[in-house]
Design an enzyme around this catalytic site. Structure first.
Site, PDB file in Angstrom:
ATOM      1  N   TRP A   1       0.831  -1.216   0.000  1.00  0.00           N
ATOM      2  CA  TRP A   1       0.000   0.000   0.000  1.00  0.00           C
ATOM      3  C   TRP A   1       0.854   1.250   0.000  1.00  0.00           C
ATOM      4  CZ3 TRP A   1      -4.217  -1.154  -2.063  1.00  0.00           C
ATOM      5  CH2 TRP A   1      -4.833  -2.371  -1.801  1.00  0.00           C
TER       6      TRP A   1
ATOM      7  N   ASP B   1      -1.575   6.811   6.303  1.00  0.00           N
ATOM      8  CA  ASP B   1      -2.627   5.883   5.879  1.00  0.00           C
ATOM      9  C   ASP B   1      -2.883   4.943   7.053  1.00  0.00           C
ATOM     10  OD1 ASP B   1      -4.155   3.845   4.833  1.00  0.00           O
ATOM     11  OD2 ASP B   1      -2.799   3.345   3.190  1.00  0.00           O
TER      12      ASP B   1
ATOM     13  N   LYS C   1     -12.502  -1.758   7.287  1.00  0.00           N
ATOM     14  CA  LYS C   1     -11.838  -2.685   8.219  1.00  0.00           C
ATOM     15  C   LYS C   1     -12.304  -2.414   9.661  1.00  0.00           C
ATOM     16  CE  LYS C   1      -8.095  -2.558   5.002  1.00  0.00           C
ATOM     17  NZ  LYS C   1      -8.431  -3.697   4.162  1.00  0.00           N
TER      18      LYS C   1
HETATM   19  N1  PLP Z   1      -4.095   1.178   2.553  1.00  0.00           N
HETATM   20  C1  PLP Z   1      -4.114   0.085   3.342  1.00  0.00           C
HETATM   21  C2  PLP Z   1      -3.209   0.039   4.540  1.00  0.00           C
HETATM   22  C3  PLP Z   1      -4.969  -0.978   3.049  1.00  0.00           C
HETATM   23  O1  PLP Z   1      -4.987  -2.063   3.834  1.00  0.00           O
HETATM   24  C4  PLP Z   1      -5.812  -0.898   1.911  1.00  0.00           C
HETATM   25  C5  PLP Z   1      -6.729  -2.003   1.565  1.00  0.00           C
HETATM   26  O2  PLP Z   1      -6.661  -3.092   2.080  1.00  0.00           O
HETATM   27  C6  PLP Z   1      -5.742   0.260   1.114  1.00  0.00           C
HETATM   28  C7  PLP Z   1      -4.890   1.270   1.474  1.00  0.00           C
HETATM   29  C8  PLP Z   1      -6.602   0.414  -0.108  1.00  0.00           C
HETATM   30  O3  PLP Z   1      -7.874   0.728   0.308  1.00  0.00           O
HETATM   31  P1  PLP Z   1      -9.087   0.954  -0.699  1.00  0.00           P
HETATM   32  O4  PLP Z   1      -9.453  -0.392  -1.235  1.00  0.00           O
HETATM   33  O5  PLP Z   1     -10.136   1.562   0.194  1.00  0.00           O
HETATM   34  O6  PLP Z   1      -8.653   1.882  -1.753  1.00  0.00           O
END
Ligand code: PLP
Length: 354
Positions: A100, A167, A191
């Site tokens: 991520w 994030d 989550k």
């Molecule tokens: N950042 C983290 C730490 C994640 O765990 C995730 C998805 O699992 C994301 C970003 C991406 O999220 P989204 O699917 O809401 O764009």
């Protein structure tokens, strides 16, 4: 049979939240209409949005400190773009701790220069880099508090000399932190907060309005703040359900209370991983995540037996991400200690069988 849901996301929500949310879909607060049928400009929904925004700030301890909470769309992935559009003028520093973070870096690079201040890619992200420095002349520093895929979590955040963006998609509202260290926090709801479809953004207003580029209105935090998070039609169900989860958390005693449960759950799972010779933890011990425990079987020949035992015990969502393999137990706020104990029981039963 009761299913123990260890899914990494979308994931488990509190039963009482699901019940209230489903009732609201049939009829909202005895008004003769579904939550899904009312105007987002009606007082009914404006109150929901305001309550959700206020609860988020209250639970994070950020009320009256110059922050605004927004419920936006496009997931955390859209925040990878919005952060850069709104804050990146020349150069930013990113801590690369997993997939991520990599995605956030890739999106920001479209707009300007990105410097990876440190990375744990050399060990397939099984640890959190430490001892790096953050240059004072960068626009901001970006990090990922919890690495959902690899099962690592930042325990000690740096004292950043520049705005710190984080994030927190997979550990928001799960542990006590000094949230005022951060200038912008974002987290997809799916989550620890609600269904997919909305993303919480908490931003300190004084970091905005400093870039020279033109920002499309819907992507502009200032516009979203002015429009009280309703520049366009908001995802009403996702915001309402998130509000219910935040109320549930507040009634439990807030982050302080849930952190105790989360600590207990992670102690139970990690002590089994460490004591049972059939399992190996993936992340280095000091950086282990309280939310996502990643582990593998020491002997792959046992996989079929273990998977069958998991199924029989009603344990779901335990497969590891393809980039790590093995297993991942995601233990978000709504997962009970009993579910973790049920998993540990299966793990120790495997030892007696093997
Ligand atoms: N950042 C983290 C730490 C994640 O765990 C995730 C998805 O699992 C994301 C970003 C991406 O999220 P989204 O699917 O809401 O764009």
């Amino acid at each position: 049979m009761k299913i123990h849901n260890f899914s990494a996301g979308p994931s488990i929500l509190p039963q009482e939240v699901l019940k209230k949310a489903s009732e609201a879909v049939i009829e909202y607060n005895n008004i003769g209409m579904s939550l899904l049928e009312i105007s987002h400009r009606s007082k009914h929904f404006v109150d929901v949005m305001e309550n959700a925004r206020a609860l988020a700030l209250e639970l994070l301890g950020l009320e009256g400190k110059g922050y605004k909470a927004l419920f936006l769309q496009g997931g955390a992935s859209m925040q990878f773009v919005m952060v850069a559009l709104n804050l990146l003028e020349k150069r930013a520093g990113y801590l690369n701790t997993g997939t991520w973070s990599e995605n956030a870096i890739q999106e920001a690079k479209i707009y300007d220069d990105i410097h990876e201040v440190a990375s744990s890619k050399d060990a397939n992200y099984n640890y959190i880099p430490k001892g790096y420095s953050i240059p004072k002349d960068y626009d901001y520093f970006h990090c990922t508090s919890n690495n959902t895929i690899f099962g690592t979590q930042i325990k000690q955040f740096p004292d950043s000399p520049i705005p710190m963006v984080c994030d927190m998609s997979s550990d928001i509202f799960s542990r006590q932190l000094d949230f005022s260290k951060f200038d912008l926090i974002y987290a997809g709801a799916q989550k620890n907060m609600g269904p997919a479809g909305t993303t919480l953004v908490v931003v300190k207003e004084d970091i905005l309005g400093k870039v020279s580029r033109k920002i499309p209105s819907i992507m502009d935090y200032k516009v979203q703040i002015e429009k009280s998070s309703m520049f366009n039609t908001p995802p009403v169900f996702a915001v309402y359900t998130s509000m219910l989860t935040l109320e549930w958390l507040k009634n439990l005693g807030g982050i302080k209370a849930i952190e105790k449960v989360n600590e207990m759950k992670s102690r139970v799972i990690y002590s089994e991983i460490d004591l049972n010779p059939l399992f190996k933890g993936y992340a280095v011990k000091e950086d282990r995540s309280m939310m996502n425990a990643t582990f593998t079987l020491a002997n792959d020949d046992l996989k079929e037996t273990f998977d069958t035992m998991l199924k029989e015990a009603g344990i779901s969502g335990l497969s590891g991400h393809r980039s790590v393999g093995g297993y991942r137990a995601s233990m978000y706020n709504a997962l009970s200690l009993d579910s973790v104990k049920a998993l540990v029981e299966v793990m120790s039963e495997l030892e007696t069988k093997a």
